[in-house]
Design a protein around this motif. Structure first.
Motif, PDB file in Angstrom:
ATOM      1  N   ARG A  77       1.841   2.567  -3.292  1.00 59.32           N
ATOM      2  CA  ARG A  77       0.815   2.801  -4.308  1.00 59.32           C
ATOM      3  C   ARG A  77      -0.272   3.795  -3.926  1.00 59.32           C
ATOM      4  NH1 ARG A  77       2.848  -2.208  -4.411  1.00 59.32           N
ATOM      5  NH2 ARG A  77       3.326  -3.132  -6.460  1.00 59.32           N
ATOM      6  N   VAL A  78      -0.386   4.161  -2.666  1.00 64.83           N
ATOM      7  CA  VAL A  78      -1.438   5.107  -2.274  1.00 64.83           C
ATOM      8  C   VAL A  78      -0.814   6.292  -1.554  1.00 64.83           C
ATOM      9  CG1 VAL A  78      -3.104   3.212  -2.042  1.00 64.83           C
ATOM     10  CG2 VAL A  78      -1.910   4.051  -0.008  1.00 64.83           C
ATOM     11  N   ASP A  79      -1.574   7.349  -1.429  1.00 65.92           N
ATOM     12  CA  ASP A  79      -1.120   8.550  -0.726  1.00 65.92           C
ATOM     13  C   ASP A  79      -0.744   8.197   0.709  1.00 65.92           C
ATOM     14  OD1 ASP A  79      -1.098  11.022   0.762  1.00 65.92           O
ATOM     15  OD2 ASP A  79      -2.156  11.947  -0.923  1.00 65.92           O
ATOM     16  N   GLN A 121      -8.464   1.302  -8.315  1.00 67.31           N
ATOM     17  CA  GLN A 121      -7.129   1.715  -8.772  1.00 67.31           C
ATOM     18  C   GLN A 121      -6.145   0.555  -8.733  1.00 67.31           C
ATOM     19  OE1 GLN A 121      -5.238   4.680  -6.303  1.00 67.31           O
ATOM     20  NE2 GLN A 121      -3.207   3.987  -6.930  1.00 67.31           N
ATOM     21  N   LEU A 175       0.824  -1.210   0.000  1.00 73.92           N
ATOM     22  CA  LEU A 175       0.000   0.000   0.000  1.00 73.92           C
ATOM     23  C   LEU A 175       0.858   1.261   0.000  1.00 73.92           C
ATOM     24  CD1 LEU A 175      -2.728  -1.153   2.537  1.00 73.92           C
ATOM     25  CD2 LEU A 175      -3.093  -0.614   0.108  1.00 73.92           C
ATOM     26  N   GLN A 217      -9.393   1.002  -2.188  1.00 83.20           N
ATOM     27  CA  GLN A 217      -8.614   1.385  -3.365  1.00 83.20           C
ATOM     28  C   GLN A 217      -8.676   0.345  -4.481  1.00 83.20           C
ATOM     29  OE1 GLN A 217      -6.991   4.428  -3.647  1.00 83.20           O
ATOM     30  NE2 GLN A 217      -8.094   4.884  -1.747  1.00 83.20           N
TER      31      GLN A 217
END
Length: 400
Positions: free
Chosen positions: A152-154, A214, A149, A211
């Motif tokens: 790949r995520v903010d 995405q 994670l 998520q």
């Protein structure tokens, strides 16, 4: 009666097993009544080979650590690691030493060599990272999920940092103390750190789910599937450790139930990508409640097969295995009034029996339950005959 029984029996093979079913199931479960016997694993291997060649199966799942199984899957799909290394690090419970398991992995790698990914065979372990004496640390699963994670995520969406996870986890030997199986006070599963980790694991899995649009398209399917596996394993392990620290009378029932839930969740995920042959103990795969006695106390819970069957319905099929003799373990000729005794009267070393037809042929003449002289062998319960799709009967399991 002997003629009626004989009419239900056929040589073991994919065609005979599929002939028992209305259609190809998404999950075909082959149970075994004892572990560690290569005779039964050789039969499994041959059935899987036929299912691959005749029925389009591409995945085999066995009762082994799901995270260790990734080592085997990497090897059979891309050749990562040597066969010796993979058998040592990729199969749990000591079963990597099995010649039949080694042959399965070797054959799968040879089959996949040069084939495109869409045609390759896949290997999976479906058990949690659990051994008889306890459970693994949740470190591997939690840190792998967090790492997936974080890349790949903010960063603002993450519930914690990797450093926080490391601090809360502490040393792995806190989690793996074998004494905790018998002494709940030795478990860290209900400590303040473990409680915080359960909340963080839940938040990480929720973020992965949130998520999905995405992540499921921006990363390879295998990476997405593995992230989901890490999430299931982290939450399952933390739940298992929580009940390891429990002192109520339901402690062991909770533990065996959590284990089978973890197995069921892994099986359902595998079924999403195509037909699967799963091989595990009959008690894990049967449709009825599982039972056992531990320290004189009876335990009863819904096993993985029952849970998967409740979700997949007719797309789940269960074929149990019953045995005549395992003489090197003191299991001698079965009494003639047992199911194994009736099946032993038929010619041949191994065959598959139409279980519902056999139950109908027997009518009210239910075979007597067989009593095992050895704790490692659980005879087939004749009360489950009508609720099984088939029975593979093996006359003798010799010492190999």
């Amino acid at each position: 009666m002997a003629t009626d029984i004989k009419d239900t029996a056929h040589a073991v093979g994919a065609a005979a097993v599929m002939g028992l079913l209305p259609a190809r199931p998404r999950m075909l479960a082959l149970g075994e009544p004892t572990h560690g016997e290569d005779t039964l694993l050789d039969l499994r291997n041959e059935l899987f080979r036929q299912l691959v060649e005749e029925e389009g199966y591409r995945t085999i799942a066995i009762e082994s650590d799901c995270l260790m199984g990734l080592v085997v899957d990497d090897h059979v799909t891309s050749g990562t690691g040597t066969l010796d290394e993979v058998m040592e690090r990729g199969i749990s419970h000591g079963w990597g030493a099995s010649a039949a398991n080694r042959e399965l992995v070797r054959w799968m790698r040879a089959h996949n060599d040069g084939r495109p990914a869409s045609e390759q065979l896949r290997f999976a372990g479906v058990d949690g990272p659990l051994e008889i004496t306890g459970a693994a640390s949740p470190r591997q699963a939690l840190t792998a999920l967090h790492g997936y994670l974080a890349a790949r995520v903010d960063a603002d969406l993450l519930p914690c940092t990797a450093e926080t996870l490391d601090l809360l986890l502490g040393t792995d030997d806190r989690w793996t103390d074998p004494a905790a199986m018998r002494d709940p006070d030795r478990s860290v599963g209900q400590s303040a750190e473990a409680a915080r980790l359960r909340l963080l694991a839940d938040d990480l899995v929720a973020l992965l789910d949130a998520q999905t649009p995405q992540l499921s398209t921006a990363t390879p399917r295998d990476a997405w599937d593995r992230a989901r596996l890490y999430g299931r394993t982290a939450t399952g392990l933390l739940r298992y450790h929580h009940w390891m620290a429990d002192t109520s009378p339901a402690r062991m029932t909770r533990l065996v139930g959590v284990r089978d839930q973890m197995m069921a969740h892994n099986l359902l995920a595998l079924a999403e990508r195509g037909p699967v042959l799963v091989h595990a103990h009959n008690s894990h795969l049967q449709r009825e409640k599982s039972t056992m006695r531990l320290g004189g106390a009876p335990l009863e819970w819904w096993g993985a097969g029952a849970l998967v069957n409740a979700r997949l319905g007719e797309e789940y099929a269960f074929v149990a295995t019953a045995l005549g003799t395992i003489r090197h373990q003191g299991v001698d000729t079965p009494p003639p009034d047992t199911l194994e005794g009736l099946l032993s009267a038929l010619p041949g070393d191994a065959y598959v029996v139409d279980a519902p037809r056999l139950a109908a042929a027997l009518g009210d003449t239910r075979p007597a339950p067989r009593v095992s002289p050895w704790f490692g062998y659980a005879p087939f319960d004749p009360a489950h005959l009508a609720d099984s799709d088939g029975i593979v009967f093996v006359r003798d399991v010799p010492r190999v």
